[in-house]
Motif scaffolding. Structure first.
Motif, PDB file in Angstrom:
ATOM      1  N   PRO A 171       0.824  -1.209   0.000  1.00 18.21           N
ATOM      2  CA  PRO A 171       0.000   0.000   0.000  1.00 18.21           C
ATOM      3  C   PRO A 171       0.858   1.259   0.000  1.00 18.21           C
ATOM      4  CG  PRO A 171       0.000  -1.020   2.166  1.00 18.21           C
ATOM      5  CD  PRO A 171       0.712  -1.969   1.257  1.00 18.21           C
ATOM      6  N   ASP A 172       0.258   2.337  -0.452  1.00 15.16           N
ATOM      7  CA  ASP A 172       0.948   3.627  -0.492  1.00 15.16           C
ATOM      8  C   ASP A 172       0.923   4.240   0.913  1.00 15.16           C
ATOM      9  OD1 ASP A 172       1.992   6.099  -0.952  1.00 15.16           O
ATOM     10  OD2 ASP A 172       0.590   6.670  -2.539  1.00 15.16           O
ATOM     11  N   LEU A 173       2.059   4.196   1.587  1.00 13.15           N
ATOM     12  CA  LEU A 173       2.159   4.706   2.958  1.00 13.15           C
ATOM     13  C   LEU A 173       2.998   5.972   3.033  1.00 13.15           C
ATOM     14  CD1 LEU A 173       2.602   1.355   4.932  1.00 13.15           C
ATOM     15  CD2 LEU A 173       0.508   2.656   4.500  1.00 13.15           C
TER      16      LEU A 173
ATOM     17  N   ALA B   6      -5.419   0.292  -1.686  1.00 13.26           N
ATOM     18  CA  ALA B   6      -5.123  -0.545  -0.518  1.00 13.26           C
ATOM     19  C   ALA B   6      -5.013   0.299   0.740  1.00 13.26           C
ATOM     20  CB  ALA B   6      -3.834  -1.324  -0.752  1.00 13.26           C
ATOM     21  N   THR B   7      -4.406   1.483   0.631  1.00 11.46           N
ATOM     22  CA  THR B   7      -4.304   2.363   1.787  1.00 11.46           C
ATOM     23  C   THR B   7      -5.682   2.821   2.250  1.00 11.46           C
ATOM     24  OG1 THR B   7      -2.163   3.131   0.982  1.00 11.46           O
ATOM     25  CG2 THR B   7      -3.239   4.476   2.656  1.00 11.46           C
ATOM     26  N   VAL B   8      -6.557   3.122   1.293  1.00  9.06           N
ATOM     27  CA  VAL B   8      -7.924   3.532   1.637  1.00  9.06           C
ATOM     28  C   VAL B   8      -8.659   2.388   2.338  1.00  9.06           C
ATOM     29  CG1 VAL B   8     -10.128   4.306   0.710  1.00  9.06           C
ATOM     30  CG2 VAL B   8      -8.010   5.212  -0.227  1.00  9.06           C
ATOM     31  N   LEU B   9      -8.484   1.161   1.856  1.00 10.08           N
ATOM     32  CA  LEU B   9      -9.119   0.010   2.495  1.00 10.08           C
ATOM     33  C   LEU B   9      -8.598  -0.193   3.917  1.00 10.08           C
ATOM     34  CD1 LEU B   9      -9.157  -2.531  -0.474  1.00 10.08           C
ATOM     35  CD2 LEU B   9     -11.110  -1.357   0.532  1.00 10.08           C
ATOM     36  N   LEU B  10      -7.300   0.012   4.118  1.00  9.52           N
ATOM     37  CA  LEU B  10      -6.750  -0.078   5.476  1.00  9.52           C
ATOM     38  C   LEU B  10      -7.355   0.998   6.379  1.00  9.52           C
ATOM     39  CD1 LEU B  10      -2.957  -0.791   4.778  1.00  9.52           C
ATOM     40  CD2 LEU B  10      -4.631  -2.347   5.806  1.00  9.52           C
ATOM     41  N   ALA B  11      -7.525   2.190   5.839  1.00  9.37           N
ATOM     42  CA  ALA B  11      -8.143   3.265   6.622  1.00  9.37           C
ATOM     43  C   ALA B  11      -9.577   2.907   6.998  1.00  9.37           C
ATOM     44  CB  ALA B  11      -8.107   4.571   5.837  1.00  9.37           C
ATOM     45  N   MET B  12     -10.308   2.273   6.074  1.00  6.22           N
ATOM     46  CA  MET B  12     -11.670   1.830   6.384  1.00  6.22           C
ATOM     47  C   MET B  12     -11.662   0.812   7.519  1.00  6.22           C
ATOM     48  SD  MET B  12     -13.528   1.309   2.702  1.00  6.22           S
ATOM     49  CE  MET B  12     -13.907   2.699   1.617  1.00  6.22           C
TER      50      MET B  12
END
Length: 271
Positions: free
Chosen positions: A64-66, A242-248
């Motif tokens: 993911p883009d971190l 992927a980063t957005v999904l992790l935030a969710m």
């Protein structure tokens, strides 16, 4: 002295429940008929080509883009999604509470079916449909999402609040009214303390659900994480998605933990 149970009675008591068997047969037949009618080829999911395609697609989400800039952007989207869900749920609690009073029969038999019809109509329209209508009315952005959640959730919470009021014991309220209290005071001190814990639990549970739905509403322009996810998936930026999904996930997990603690704290307070 109890009469002994004869063999026939014992056999009938230990025998299968014919109604249960009939219900299971009907359910099984409905499931099979659904697969046949929809012509679902579930075997296609397990072919080598399908598994390789899914594997390639999932691999594109790693890593993911971190980067700090995008993480800050995702955090802002999560905050926006949280605000949309909280505002929508708060408006629904107010609207559902107002409609629950006539829906529970407290304003007479004439107002009861009217209020129940309004609640049924509000919750029969899905959130995505409400969101599409609110985007047309209020424009793109989080406010449309909050209004969509509020309208649908009002119908859900209003129904739950009305049933809670109907099942609440009326003796404390009646005793206060007989002692000279006004109807508002009798309701506030006789009935409301007995239903506030259950109503709060319903509201917190719907808030958890609205967190996830607020993210979905972003796909129709209601802002927040959903709108970010739709944008990055549409231009094939899976790392950012992927980063957005992790935030969710972090947002839902945090709210779920907080809601659980609040519900456990309310239970002994109104036991």
């Amino acid at each position: 002295m109890r009469e002994p149970i004869c063999g026939d009675d014992l056999g009938r008591a230990a025998g299968p429940c014919l109604t249960c068997v009939a219900v299971l047969v009907v359910i099984a037949a409905a499931v099979v008929a659904s697969f046949v009618y929809l012509a679902i080829d579930y075997r296609a999911l397990l072919t080598g080509e399908s598994l390789r395609a899914m594997g390639r697609f999932i691999a594109e989400f790693h890593p993911p883009d971190l980067t700090p800039a995008f993480v800050a952007k995702a955090a802002w989207g999560a905050l926006q999604t949280l605000a949309v869900s909280a505002l929508g749920t708060l408006l629904a609690v107010i609207g559902g509470g107002v409609l629950a009073l006539p829906a529970s029969g407290r304003f007479g038999t004439a107002a009861r079916p009217v209020a129940r019809f309004a609640l049924n109509w509000l919750r029969s329209v899905p959130e995505l449909v409400w969101a599409a209508l609110m985007v047309l009315a209020a424009g793109l952005g989080p406010f449309a999402g909050a209004l969509a959640l509020a309208l649908h959730t009002t119908g859900v919470l209003g129904r739950l609040f009305a049933e809670t009021l109907e099942n609440a014991p009326r003796a404390p309220e009646a005793a206060l009214a007989a002692a000279g209290s006004g109807p508002v005071a009798a309701f506030a001190y006789g009935t409301l303390p007995g239903v506030v814990a259950q109503a709060s639990a319903y509201s917190l549970y719907r808030w958890e659900m609205n967190i996830r739905m607020a993210a979905v509403l972003g796909f129709v322009g209601a802002g927040g994480l959903g709108q970010m996810l739709y944008f990055h998936l549409s231009i094939f930026q899976q790392a950012q998605a992927a980063t957005v999904l992790l935030a969710m996930f972090v947002l839902v997990f945090t709210v779920d933990a907080l809601s659980g603690r609040l519900r456990r704290g309310l239970a002994p307070a109104y036991a």
